[in-house]
Scaffold this motif. Structure first.
Motif, PDB file in Angstrom:
ATOM      1  N   LEU A 122       2.071  17.045  -3.337  1.00  0.00           N
ATOM      2  CA  LEU A 122       2.770  17.192  -4.614  1.00  0.00           C
ATOM      3  C   LEU A 122       1.819  17.650  -5.709  1.00  0.00           C
ATOM      4  CD1 LEU A 122       5.077  14.080  -4.402  1.00  0.00           C
ATOM      5  CD2 LEU A 122       5.848  16.425  -4.663  1.00  0.00           C
ATOM      6  N   SER A 123       0.582  17.144  -5.664  1.00  0.00           N
ATOM      7  CA  SER A 123      -0.404  17.529  -6.670  1.00  0.00           C
ATOM      8  C   SER A 123      -0.730  19.014  -6.558  1.00  0.00           C
ATOM      9  CB  SER A 123      -1.684  16.700  -6.494  1.00  0.00           C
ATOM     10  OG  SER A 123      -2.684  17.110  -7.406  1.00  0.00           O
ATOM     11  N   LEU A 124      -0.915  19.502  -5.319  1.00  0.00           N
ATOM     12  CA  LEU A 124      -1.172  20.926  -5.124  1.00  0.00           C
ATOM     13  C   LEU A 124       0.003  21.760  -5.583  1.00  0.00           C
ATOM     14  CD1 LEU A 124      -2.930  21.229  -1.648  1.00  0.00           C
ATOM     15  CD2 LEU A 124      -3.869  21.804  -3.887  1.00  0.00           C
ATOM     16  N   SER A 125       1.213  21.305  -5.243  1.00  0.00           N
ATOM     17  CA  SER A 125       2.416  22.035  -5.624  1.00  0.00           C
ATOM     18  C   SER A 125       2.499  22.178  -7.139  1.00  0.00           C
ATOM     19  CB  SER A 125       3.653  21.310  -5.085  1.00  0.00           C
ATOM     20  OG  SER A 125       4.816  22.006  -5.405  1.00  0.00           O
ATOM     21  N   ARG A 126       2.181  21.096  -7.851  1.00  0.00           N
ATOM     22  CA  ARG A 126       2.227  21.148  -9.317  1.00  0.00           C
ATOM     23  C   ARG A 126       1.142  22.073  -9.863  1.00  0.00           C
ATOM     24  NH1 ARG A 126      -0.335  19.962 -13.433  1.00  0.00           N
ATOM     25  NH2 ARG A 126      -2.054  19.195 -12.173  1.00  0.00           N
ATOM     26  N   GLN A 127      -0.055  21.991  -9.285  1.00  0.00           N
ATOM     27  CA  GLN A 127      -1.166  22.771  -9.816  1.00  0.00           C
ATOM     28  C   GLN A 127      -0.968  24.267  -9.661  1.00  0.00           C
ATOM     29  OE1 GLN A 127      -4.983  21.393  -8.427  1.00  0.00           O
ATOM     30  NE2 GLN A 127      -4.419  19.260  -8.708  1.00  0.00           N
ATOM     31  N   ILE A 128      -0.283  24.700  -8.605  1.00  0.00           N
ATOM     32  CA  ILE A 128      -0.079  26.139  -8.432  1.00  0.00           C
ATOM     33  C   ILE A 128       1.234  26.582  -9.047  1.00  0.00           C
ATOM     34  CG2 ILE A 128      -1.450  26.210  -6.338  1.00  0.00           C
ATOM     35  CD1 ILE A 128       1.102  26.376  -4.743  1.00  0.00           C
ATOM     36  N   GLY A 129       1.955  25.646  -9.682  1.00  0.00           N
ATOM     37  CA  GLY A 129       3.127  26.008 -10.458  1.00  0.00           C
ATOM     38  C   GLY A 129       4.359  26.346  -9.658  1.00  0.00           C
ATOM     39  N   VAL A 130       4.502  25.786  -8.446  1.00  0.00           N
ATOM     40  CA  VAL A 130       5.688  26.090  -7.656  1.00  0.00           C
ATOM     41  C   VAL A 130       6.689  24.947  -7.757  1.00  0.00           C
ATOM     42  CG1 VAL A 130       4.398  27.485  -6.027  1.00  0.00           C
ATOM     43  CG2 VAL A 130       4.770  25.080  -5.516  1.00  0.00           C
ATOM     44  N   GLU A 131       7.930  25.275  -7.476  1.00  0.00           N
ATOM     45  CA  GLU A 131       8.993  24.272  -7.551  1.00  0.00           C
ATOM     46  C   GLU A 131       8.849  23.277  -6.416  1.00  0.00           C
ATOM     47  OE1 GLU A 131      13.845  23.936  -7.166  1.00  0.00           O
ATOM     48  OE2 GLU A 131      12.878  25.888  -7.343  1.00  0.00           O
ATOM     49  N   ARG A 132       9.114  22.017  -6.699  1.00  0.00           N
ATOM     50  CA  ARG A 132       9.045  20.982  -5.677  1.00  0.00           C
ATOM     51  C   ARG A 132      10.440  20.702  -5.149  1.00  0.00           C
ATOM     52  NH1 ARG A 132       5.904  16.417  -8.829  1.00  0.00           N
ATOM     53  NH2 ARG A 132       8.081  15.898  -9.055  1.00  0.00           N
ATOM     54  N   LYS A 133      10.539  20.665  -3.837  1.00  0.00           N
ATOM     55  CA  LYS A 133      11.824  20.358  -3.216  1.00  0.00           C
ATOM     56  C   LYS A 133      11.802  18.951  -2.634  1.00  0.00           C
ATOM     57  CE  LYS A 133      12.748  25.169  -2.101  1.00  0.00           C
ATOM     58  NZ  LYS A 133      13.714  25.345  -3.165  1.00  0.00           N
ATOM     59  N   ALA A 134      10.796  18.161  -2.959  1.00  0.00           N
ATOM     60  CA  ALA A 134      10.708  16.795  -2.448  1.00  0.00           C
ATOM     61  C   ALA A 134      10.072  15.916  -3.513  1.00  0.00           C
ATOM     62  CB  ALA A 134       9.877  16.746  -1.166  1.00  0.00           C
ATOM     63  N   GLU A 135      10.484  14.660  -3.569  1.00  0.00           N
ATOM     64  CA  GLU A 135       9.877  13.693  -4.475  1.00  0.00           C
ATOM     65  C   GLU A 135       8.924  12.802  -3.680  1.00  0.00           C
ATOM     66  OE1 GLU A 135      10.117  13.803  -7.671  1.00  0.00           O
ATOM     67  OE2 GLU A 135      11.473  15.501  -7.554  1.00  0.00           O
ATOM     68  N   LEU A 136       8.017  12.133  -4.395  1.00  0.00           N
ATOM     69  CA  LEU A 136       6.932  11.399  -3.748  1.00  0.00           C
ATOM     70  C   LEU A 136       7.440  10.310  -2.810  1.00  0.00           C
ATOM     71  CD1 LEU A 136       3.899  11.081  -3.511  1.00  0.00           C
ATOM     72  CD2 LEU A 136       3.950   9.549  -5.472  1.00  0.00           C
ATOM     73  N   GLY A 137       8.386   9.483  -3.284  1.00  0.00           N
ATOM     74  CA  GLY A 137       8.859   8.377  -2.450  1.00  0.00           C
ATOM     75  C   GLY A 137       9.512   8.835  -1.157  1.00  0.00           C
TER      76      GLY A 137
ATOM     77  N   VAL B  16       0.816  -1.198   0.000  1.00  0.00           N
ATOM     78  CA  VAL B  16       0.000   0.000   0.000  1.00  0.00           C
ATOM     79  C   VAL B  16       0.851   1.251   0.000  1.00  0.00           C
ATOM     80  CG1 VAL B  16      -1.714   1.309   1.295  1.00  0.00           C
ATOM     81  CG2 VAL B  16      -1.864  -1.179   1.206  1.00  0.00           C
ATOM     82  N   ALA B  17       1.969   1.200   0.675  1.00  0.00           N
ATOM     83  CA  ALA B  17       2.729   2.421   0.909  1.00  0.00           C
ATOM     84  C   ALA B  17       3.320   3.000  -0.342  1.00  0.00           C
ATOM     85  CB  ALA B  17       3.843   2.155   1.917  1.00  0.00           C
ATOM     86  N   GLY B  18       3.734   2.139  -1.257  1.00  0.00           N
ATOM     87  CA  GLY B  18       4.426   2.658  -2.410  1.00  0.00           C
ATOM     88  C   GLY B  18       5.832   3.078  -2.071  1.00  0.00           C
ATOM     89  N   ASP B  19       6.438   2.473  -1.048  1.00  0.00           N
ATOM     90  CA  ASP B  19       7.802   2.822  -0.688  1.00  0.00           C
ATOM     91  C   ASP B  19       8.748   2.351  -1.763  1.00  0.00           C
ATOM     92  OD1 ASP B  19       6.817   3.784   1.674  1.00  0.00           O
ATOM     93  OD2 ASP B  19       7.176   1.922   2.771  1.00  0.00           O
TER      94      ASP B  19
END
Length: 567
Positions: free
Chosen positions: A241-256, A192-195
């Motif tokens: 991460l989805s919110l970060s992408r939608q508002i167009g800001v840079e991500r400093k973290a990846e999903l995993g 479930v975790a997707g680790d």
């Protein structure tokens, strides 16, 4: 055909899960790879855990693996397809893929199931692939638990030991046809975790126990709760991460990595609670954090840092606790108390209004109404007040639905109580746009101040700046330069007409240009965002620049209205 690696029982279970999607209208996660020079296919299908599924496939124990193949090396492990699959009523396999094509997936699955193990493929044909963009992947992660629950408990929650016995893979030089079975053993929480890696040990192993006699000795986290933690972590990380992408800001973290950070924090937090309240608190925190991410002031860059107490804090004998920030929200600050539908309505309404302001939609947003959102919340809210899990599921559904409605402007304004024809014009439109620009700017400036204070706090934990004769004056001076002047100048635009309005707009634009110039090449800002200590990267300058750029675009919009009115 060359000797196939893998395990027949595992292959049958993968096939069963694909067939199950045709009966429950759910989706399964699938990863397909070729290994070795002979391109021998291996596949893994699970009801949940798309993130990290390819690494799970790579790290599984293999049966009959040729001696010279090392699946940990890229040259011996080629990921061919990764995504989601669903079987329809006509036996057509519908695929949404992050990687690969329907053609390569179909070829690999045929070789894997039919040629490799003599198992019929679980479909009649494969439909052309549909791309699985990041926002849809994150949306799937948010509803992953509900998707998994569509599978029979016997299927989705089966003990992997009942599928195949856990045995080591054949050693180098061992006969591939020996009786030793090598098989993957995926724990429910791992699936479930997707680790990125399959956990091989108890998640709480190695956690130091307090020697204090005053501290209650609570029992270890249950396997069921660990599964809940993994699901909650993936949900929170995916949504952020989805919110970060939608508002167009840079991500400093990846999903995993972000999922792992959140999971570790949750385990630590819940371990200090009594077993009776752990599940309730987990559901409440997940719900509230998803809602807090909706607040305009929290729409900022993703970051997470580790805070180590300094020797002067008197905490040096205690194990350090990792401090996790998700979109700037300190998880330690999130309440785990019960939540009500009014709180949910307010949060979703704020998010919808922030999106409309961001797009500078021509509607009088000061007249927006939360009534439609309140109705949506009420219709899906559990009847029993103490149903924390039901509330969490309702929040996840609402967030997913609202996010989808944001895709179209007419649906977004509908959420705010407007009809398409309710647009503002003339002075009313200018006033509405100014309010939107002003609120957006103030949210960015306030966020930057909080980020500045957080960097100061983290640095002070490592070195006491002022005690050593240093000063934070130059840092604080940033917000003396970038002060409330822009907000005052924006407010002055309202009520002005003709040349007076044009001059007011230009005055605000000049201040924006001056502030952008001040930030450009500012050594103090650069030092604040890239401190010479291991406290994580800051985002003060970036947040201020984003806000100033937004003000500039908004002023251009108002100026164009004035030009059109004068024509």
């Amino acid at each position: 055909m060359a000797t196939f690696v893998h395990n027949k029982a595992r292959a049958k279970k993968s096939r069963d899960w694909i067939e199950e999607t045709g009966r429950n209208n759910a989706e399964c996660c699938i990863a397909l790879a070729f290994i070795g020079k002979a391109d021998q296919p291996v596949a893994l299908v699970m009801p949940a855990g798309l993130n990290g599924l390819s690494n799970k496939l790579k790290n599984m124990n293999y049966e009959g693996k040729p001696d010279k193949i090392d699946v940990k090396k890229d040259k011996d492990f080629k990921l061919v397809a990764l995504g989601l699959v669903r079987l329809d009523q006509e036996g057509v396999l519908n695929v949404r893929l992050k990687k690969g094509s329907a053609k390569s997936l179909g070829k690999g699955l045929k070789e894997y199931f039919k040629d490799g193990f003599g198992i019929p493929v679980p479909y009649n044909s494969i439909a052309p692939e549909v791309a699985l963009p990041e926002d849809q992947e994150n949306l799937f992660a948010q509803t992953e638990t509900e998707n998994q629950q569509k599978f029979s408990s016997e299927e989705a929650d089966a003990d992997p030991q009942a599928i195949v016995a856990e045995q080591p893979g054949p050693a180098i030089g061992q006969d591939a046809d020996s009786d030793t079975e090598g098989s993957p053993v995926l724990t429910p929480e791992a699936s479930v975790a997707g680790d990125d890696d399959v956990p091989e040990e108890d998640l709480m192993e190695g956690v130091e126990e307090s020697d204090s006699e005053d501290e209650e000795d609570y029992e270890a986290l249950s396997d069921e709760l660990k599964t809940g933690i993994a699901t909650a972590s993936a949900t929170i990380a995916g949504h952020a991460l989805s919110l970060s992408r939608q508002i167009g800001v840079e991500r400093k973290a990846e999903l995993g990595p972000l999922t792992d950070k959140i999971a570790t924090w949750l385990e630590d937090m819940l371990a200090g609670l009594s077993p009776e309240e752990r599940e309730m608190r987990l559901h409440n925190l997940t719900s509230r954090l998803l809602l807090m991410l909706a607040y305009p002031e929290n729409l900022r860059n993703l970051q997470y840092v580790k805070t180590t107490p300094s020797a002067d804090d008197g905490e040096q004998d205690k194990p350090s606790r990792e401090k996790v920030l998700v979109n700037g929200i300190d998880l330690d600050s999130v309440s785990t108390d019960d939540l009500n539908p009014e709180e949910v309505t307010e949060s979703l309404f704020k998010l919808a209004k922030a999106r409309a302001q961001e797009r500078l939609l021509p509607y009088p947003l000061n007249q927006a109404s939360p009534d439609r959102i309140a109705g949506m919340v009420a219709s899906g809210w559990p009847k029993e007040d103490g149903d924390a899990e039901g509330k969490r599921k309702a929040v996840q559904r609402l967030v997913a639905v609202v996010q989808q409605m944001f895709a179209k402007d007419d649906q977004l304004i509908g959420l705010l109580g407007f009809k398409k024809a309710d647009t503002a014009d003339g002075d009313n439109l200018v006033a509405s746009l100014v309010e939107s620009i002003k609120e957006m700017w103030e949210a960015h400036r306030n966020a930057a101040i909080q980020q500045k204070d957080e960097v100061k706090r983290r640095v002070n934990q490592i070195v006491k700046v002022e005690a050593l004769g240093g000063t934070w004056r130059h840092v604080d001076d940033i917000f003396l330069q970038i002060d409330d002047e822009i907000s005052s100048q924006l407010a002055a635009i309202i009520g002005q007409e003709g040349d007076a309005r044009s001059k007011a707009v230009e005055a605000a634009a000049d201040t924006v240009r001056v502030n952008l110039g001040y930030l450009s090449g500012n050594n103090i800002v650069d030092l604040l965002d890239n401190p010479p200590f291991d406290v994580g990267q800051g985002a003060v300058g970036e947040t201020l620049r984003e806000g100033l750029d937004g003000v500039s675009k908004g002023l251009d919009r108002i100026a164009s209205l004035s030009v059109a009115a004068a024509a």
